[in-house]
Design an enzyme around this catalytic site. Sequence first.
Site, PDB file in Angstrom:
ATOM      1  N   GLY A  80      23.903 -35.862   4.598  1.00  0.00           N
ATOM      2  CA  GLY A  80      24.864 -35.160   5.449  1.00  0.00           C
ATOM      3  C   GLY A  80      25.460 -33.943   4.764  1.00  0.00           C
ATOM      4  O   GLY A  80      25.653 -32.894   5.393  1.00  0.00           O
ATOM      5  N   CYS A  81      25.732 -34.069   3.485  1.00  0.00           N
ATOM      6  CA  CYS A  81      26.335 -32.961   2.744  1.00  0.00           C
ATOM      7  C   CYS A  81      25.351 -31.803   2.613  1.00  0.00           C
ATOM      8  O   CYS A  81      25.740 -30.637   2.672  1.00  0.00           O
ATOM      9  CB  CYS A  81      26.806 -33.433   1.381  1.00  0.00           C
ATOM     10  SG  CYS A  81      28.095 -34.709   1.505  1.00  0.00           S
ATOM     11  N   THR A  82      24.083 -32.118   2.450  1.00  0.00           N
ATOM     12  CA  THR A  82      23.057 -31.084   2.366  1.00  0.00           C
ATOM     13  C   THR A  82      22.913 -30.370   3.710  1.00  0.00           C
ATOM     14  O   THR A  82      22.840 -29.135   3.765  1.00  0.00           O
ATOM     15  CB  THR A  82      21.716 -31.688   1.908  1.00  0.00           C
ATOM     16  OG1 THR A  82      21.908 -32.291   0.618  1.00  0.00           O
ATOM     17  CG2 THR A  82      20.633 -30.642   1.824  1.00  0.00           C
TER      18      THR A  82
END
Length: 186
Positions: free
Chosen positions: A78-80
């Site tokens: 998700g952060c990517t």
Amino acid sequence: MRRRDLFIKSGLLLTALSITPSKAWSLGGVVLEQGTEAPSFDLPGSSRREPDRDRWSSDDLRGRWLAVYFYPRDFTGGCTIEARGFESLHSDFLAAGAEVVGISADSVDDHESFCESEGLSFPLLSDPDGTVSKAYGSWMAPYSLRHTFLIDPNGILRQRWVAVRPSGHALEVLDAITDLQNNTSV
């Protein structure tokens, strides 16, 4: 259950449901109210656009719109996705007079690797003890929560997103900047 007990429990439930909290709560604590001054920060970080710079301060960014997004961890799915979204629109943010800053508890070295790996040109700042994340109501040790705050050039919080869905979020933030610029005189 006796009728009297049922009546009392029903009354308590209705009272509890009718109380409107004065502040917005999230898992990370009290989230900043729109229209309030955004907490200042001065954190170490990494940026491919400014490789010789090692600290970023909210005071240095004043005078421009600022999208501060908190996220749990570098190199996670998700952060990517979220970071790639902000990077794909980064030139549009700059054209709108806005800076983007990501904040998590990761180390500066981790941020440097993540910026290099994903080709990120905006700064990622390190908040290992959660001091800044806590000030924004975006901390659940040991991670920052996925919240975003849009700050105007005067340092006032204009919009917030809590429990962000990473896909498409950067466009939401950019659209909000455009809407606010068209509808307010900041």
